[in-house]
Design an enzyme around this catalytic site. Structure first.
Site, PDB file in Angstrom:
ATOM      1  N   SER A 157      39.957  41.761  39.038  1.00 20.33           N
ATOM      2  CA  SER A 157      38.610  42.282  39.220  1.00 20.33           C
ATOM      3  C   SER A 157      38.379  42.524  40.703  1.00 20.33           C
ATOM      4  O   SER A 157      38.849  41.747  41.543  1.00 20.33           O
ATOM      5  CB  SER A 157      37.559  41.299  38.699  1.00 20.33           C
ATOM      6  OG  SER A 157      36.252  41.702  39.076  1.00 20.33           O
ATOM      7  N   TYR A 171      34.031  33.008  38.187  1.00 17.76           N
ATOM      8  CA  TYR A 171      34.786  34.197  37.789  1.00 17.76           C
ATOM      9  C   TYR A 171      35.665  34.693  38.934  1.00 17.76           C
ATOM     10  O   TYR A 171      36.852  35.004  38.741  1.00 17.76           O
ATOM     11  CB  TYR A 171      33.812  35.293  37.345  1.00 17.76           C
ATOM     12  CG  TYR A 171      34.488  36.547  36.846  1.00 17.76           C
ATOM     13  CD1 TYR A 171      35.213  36.542  35.661  1.00 17.76           C
ATOM     14  CD2 TYR A 171      34.377  37.741  37.547  1.00 17.76           C
ATOM     15  CE1 TYR A 171      35.821  37.696  35.187  1.00 17.76           C
ATOM     16  CE2 TYR A 171      34.981  38.899  37.085  1.00 17.76           C
ATOM     17  CZ  TYR A 171      35.698  38.870  35.905  1.00 17.76           C
ATOM     18  OH  TYR A 171      36.312  40.014  35.452  1.00 17.76           O
TER      19      TYR A 171
END
Length: 262
Positions: A157, A171
């Site tokens: 990501s 995350y």
């Protein structure tokens, strides 16, 4: 539970043979979104494709049917990425059923949002199990079947490079861990001709993060191009890395984020 579709029948010409013809790929979390686009693109390039899913068996079956429609073999495997046995079992089932494994795409992931005060040990353990342990164990199992030209591609990501919103600590931690894992794999596996890379998507139009959803206008503003990616944009980069054109790319972090991290 699995569903296999086999189009290797006598007299059938395999459609759209491409640069991945004769290869076998496994895409974790391949039933929807970016994973489904990757599975479809690899099949378009000529690969037989297995995909895992935790929920949404109908979606997985639809992706498998699309792969079959391209003249490829498709295998849909129900597997929770938080389950060690399920992760390694999916690799072994792919290799046994499709006759080997050349390409592993670690796409399955858990999007965790919450402040450090709100997310405790239970959420931490689950996030690391799905986002970090599963890719490591899948890679560990996959390399036993790979030969020269094998590919390990993990979907990270852009949050790992630029965390512009609050609530993404856990995350970002898990996606950053993929960077270290990939660099280590590149060194460990380079002598065997196996490459390892991370693709970092930016804002991508999926059910989980729709381009017309709440906050989308703000998110678009952080990109240089001013719009979300389509899942197919991410899949195109994965296909390049998976093919022979990607043979000299390893240990790399490739941002496909419209300039979000520029």
């Amino acid at each position: 539970m699995n569903e296999i579709e086999n189009s290797d029948k006598a007299g059938v010409v395999r459609a759209g043979a491409g640069r991945l013809q004769g290869k076998v790929a496994l895409v974790t979390g391949g039933s929807r979104g970016i994973g489904a686009a990757i599975a479809a693109r690899l099949a378009e390039e000529g690969a037989d494709v297995a995909l895992t899913y935790a929920n949404g068996g109908e979606d997985a079956a639809s992706v498998a049917a699309g792969i079959r429609g391209l003249g490829r073999r498709a295998l849909a495997i129900r597997a929770d990425s938080g389950d060690v046995a399920a992760v390694t079992g999916a690799v072994e089932e792919t290799a046994a059923t499709l006759g080997g494994l050349d390409i592993l795409v670690n796409n399955a992931g858990l999007f965790v949002v919450g402040t450090v005060e709100d997310l405790g040990p239970e959420e931490f353990d689950r996030a690391l199990a799905v986002n970090v342990r599963a890719p490591y164990l899948a890679a560990r199992a996959a390399v036993r079947h790979m030969t020269d030209g094998g590919r390990i591609i993990s979907i990270g990501s852009n949050i790992a490079g630029r965390t512009v919103f609050s609530g993404l600590t856990l995350y970002a931690l898990t996606k950053t861990a993929l960077v270290g894992m990939t660099k280590g794999l590149a060194r460990d596996l380079g002598p065997r001709g196996i490459t390892a890379n991370v693709v970092h998507p930016g804002p991508t139009d999926t059910d989980a993060n729709p381009a017309d959803g709440p906050g989308a206008e703000t998110i678009r503003g952080f990109t240089a191009l001013g719009h979300y990616a389509a899942p197919e944009d991410i899949a195109a980069t994965v296909a390049h890395l998976a093919g022979d054109d990607g043979r000299y790319i390893t240990g790399a972090m490739i941002e496909v984020d419209g300039g979000f991290t520029a």
